[in-house]
Design a protein around this motif. Structure first.
Motif, PDB file in Angstrom:
ATOM      1  N   LYS A 120       0.959   7.829  -6.725  1.00 49.55           N
ATOM      2  CA  LYS A 120      -0.268   8.205  -7.080  1.00 49.55           C
ATOM      3  C   LYS A 120      -0.774   9.431  -6.368  1.00 49.55           C
ATOM      4  O   LYS A 120      -0.463   9.592  -5.085  1.00 49.55           O
ATOM      5  CB  LYS A 120      -1.398   7.040  -7.200  1.00 49.55           C
ATOM      6  N   ASN A 121      -1.677  10.160  -6.796  1.00 49.29           N
ATOM      7  CA  ASN A 121      -2.424  11.005  -6.285  1.00 49.29           C
ATOM      8  C   ASN A 121      -3.719  10.546  -5.155  1.00 49.29           C
ATOM      9  O   ASN A 121      -4.204   9.490  -5.423  1.00 49.29           O
ATOM     10  CB  ASN A 121      -3.146  12.125  -7.139  1.00 49.29           C
ATOM     11  N   SER A 122      -3.918  11.111  -3.933  1.00 46.96           N
ATOM     12  CA  SER A 122      -4.842  10.674  -3.256  1.00 46.96           C
ATOM     13  C   SER A 122      -6.218  11.095  -3.545  1.00 46.96           C
ATOM     14  O   SER A 122      -6.530  12.475  -3.592  1.00 46.96           O
ATOM     15  CB  SER A 122      -4.568  11.130  -1.633  1.00 46.96           C
ATOM     16  N   LYS A 123      -7.070  10.139  -3.959  1.00 48.85           N
ATOM     17  CA  LYS A 123      -8.390  10.478  -4.599  1.00 48.85           C
ATOM     18  C   LYS A 123      -9.280  10.664  -3.353  1.00 48.85           C
ATOM     19  O   LYS A 123     -10.237  11.715  -3.458  1.00 48.85           O
ATOM     20  CB  LYS A 123      -9.045   9.427  -5.209  1.00 48.85           C
ATOM     21  N   PHE A 124      -8.804  10.336  -2.095  1.00 48.35           N
ATOM     22  CA  PHE A 124      -9.729  10.686  -1.086  1.00 48.35           C
ATOM     23  C   PHE A 124      -9.734  12.284  -0.890  1.00 48.35           C
ATOM     24  O   PHE A 124     -10.546  12.913  -0.572  1.00 48.35           O
ATOM     25  CB  PHE A 124      -9.396   9.947   0.245  1.00 48.35           C
ATOM     26  N   LEU A 125      -8.260  12.620  -0.723  1.00 43.41           N
ATOM     27  CA  LEU A 125      -7.986  13.883  -0.512  1.00 43.41           C
ATOM     28  C   LEU A 125      -8.494  14.868  -1.380  1.00 43.41           C
ATOM     29  O   LEU A 125      -9.099  16.018  -1.325  1.00 43.41           O
ATOM     30  CB  LEU A 125      -6.659  14.094   0.088  1.00 43.41           C
ATOM     31  N   TYR A 126      -8.618  14.583  -2.767  1.00 45.63           N
ATOM     32  CA  TYR A 126      -8.897  15.338  -3.725  1.00 45.63           C
ATOM     33  C   TYR A 126     -10.547  15.455  -3.691  1.00 45.63           C
ATOM     34  O   TYR A 126     -11.005  16.504  -3.753  1.00 45.63           O
ATOM     35  CB  TYR A 126      -8.573  14.465  -5.256  1.00 45.63           C
ATOM     36  N   THR A 176       0.839  -1.243   0.004  1.00 41.23           N
ATOM     37  CA  THR A 176       0.030   0.053   0.059  1.00 41.23           C
ATOM     38  C   THR A 176       0.902   1.314  -0.052  1.00 41.23           C
ATOM     39  O   THR A 176       0.609   2.252  -0.768  1.00 41.23           O
ATOM     40  CB  THR A 176      -0.914   0.041   1.366  1.00 41.23           C
ATOM     41  N   THR A 231       0.088  12.871 -12.136  1.00 40.90           N
ATOM     42  CA  THR A 231       0.889  11.845 -11.479  1.00 40.90           C
ATOM     43  C   THR A 231       2.205  11.738 -11.564  1.00 40.90           C
ATOM     44  O   THR A 231       2.545  11.740 -12.653  1.00 40.90           O
ATOM     45  CB  THR A 231       0.164  10.546 -11.454  1.00 40.90           C
ATOM     46  N   ARG A 269       1.043   4.082  -2.947  1.00 48.68           N
ATOM     47  CA  ARG A 269       0.558   5.608  -2.710  1.00 48.68           C
ATOM     48  C   ARG A 269       1.548   6.485  -3.155  1.00 48.68           C
ATOM     49  O   ARG A 269       1.292   7.415  -3.563  1.00 48.68           O
ATOM     50  CB  ARG A 269       0.120   5.676  -1.301  1.00 48.68           C
TER      51      ARG A 269
END
Length: 339
Positions: free
Chosen positions: A13-19, A6, A146, A10
């Motif tokens: 990659k960009n954090s989709k949750f934060l985005y 994990t 990314t 990460r």
């Protein structure tokens, strides 16, 4: 092993949750607050390299003749979240919220390969031809922008071209027709529907791609979406000369300086790979040139300012406002006209 995997995943990659958390939160702040901040933001222009700023704004927004938008273009107050294009909405709203509700901006979202009939904000456009109406913004950036944290030395990587693709386009299928199972290539298809099932292979993570010196970047519907992270890595992008461009300004990339260029029919791939395998210092230099190119997109404050200026100029060239005084003062001797 799961936490380690994990962590590795990460870092590339960009954090989709934060985005999504940030962008949904933006919807609750009144637009009037940001509209009051626009002049203040643009006033900071003089703190940056002005020639560079002008170059970037001119590149994205090539409108050079004032024109009126048709009445079919809706005002910003009607600009709402569309589920199909939610990342496009979020990435434009980040900057359109600074402009008055009655201003009108045309948006053409998705993988754009044709020039809109009226000035329109797009993610991608053809590099060649009269592309003035296609005004580029940094859209769908959570996927496309990314960059990697590659710690693997070029000299320790495999002398093989690696590539994993969704194969729904003729140009990608044609590449696999020629080079699938080639001794210098580890390439294949990862989508189970479409393409050709005989080319199906196992998925490789970005980290696994970085074990190889050469990474394939073939355009799909528009640009090659992996090009940004490949050029930020210690590996080298291998591709034909790009036909489409985004905020990454693919049209400015120099063949065999920022990437290894191959012919559109891929006929010289083996020759190019053999050459750079024999001359690893040249290949590594291309990788370093690519890294330097990527750095220009990492200054968040400057990127924000350029984005606002692209829209400022759009509104000015469509006859909706006079150019901000701070902008006019800075550019009074060299106006924001397309180069």
């Amino acid at each position: 092993m799961k936490p380690v995997l994990t962590k590795i995943s990460r870092k590339h990659k960009n954090s989709k949750f934060l985005y999504y958390s940030l962008n949904f939160a933006r919807q609750f702040v009144p637009r009037s607050f940001f509209q009051e901040q626009l002049n203040k933001r643009l006033h900071h222009l003089s703190k940056f390299d002005l020639e560079y700023i002008k170059y970037r704004v001119n590149y994205y927004n090539k409108l050079h003749d004032k024109c009126a938008l048709p009445t079919s273009v809706h005002p910003l107050k009607d600009f709402k979240l569309i589920k199909k294009h939610k990342t496009y909405f979020f990435d434009t709203f980040e900057y359109t919220r600074f402009f008055p509700d009655n201003y009108r901006i045309d948006f053409t979202f998705g993988d754009i390969t044709a020039i809109p009939p009226v000035p329109s904000v797009v993610k991608s456009r053809p590099i060649s031809g009269e592309n003035n109406n296609a005004v580029i913004m940094k859209l769908n950036k959570v996927r496309h922008f990314t960059f990697t944290a590659d710690t693997k030395k070029f000299s320790k990587k495999k002398n093989i071209l690696v590539g994993r693709m969704n194969v729904n386009q003729e140009q990608r299928l044609r590449f696999l027709d020629i080079y699938f199972n080639h001794p210098l290539c580890n390439v294949g298809q990862i989508n189970e529907k479409g393409g050709n099932p005989k080319y199906l292979v196992n998925y490789l993570s970005i980290d696994e791609h970085l074990d190889y010196k050469f990474i394939l970047c073939i355009e799909g519907h528009d640009v090659a979406s992996n090009l940004k992270w490949v050029m930020s890595s210690n590996s080298v992008a291998v591709m034909p000369r790009p036909k489409y461009e985004t905020w990454f300004m693919e049209g400015t990339l120099i063949p065999n300086y920022h990437y290894i260029e191959i012919k559109d029919d891929y006929s010289d791939l083996e020759e190019k790979l053999q050459y750079y395998i024999r001359h690893p210092e040249e290949a590594e230099k291309i990788s370093k040139n690519a890294n330097e190119y990527v750095e220009q997109f990492k200054d968040k404050k400057r990127e924000n300012l350029i984005s606002l200026l692209v829209l400022e100029r759009y509104c000015h060239m469509t006859g909706q406002k006079e150019m901000n005084r701070s902008v006019m003062k800075v550019f009074e001797n060299n106006s924001l006209k397309a180069v």
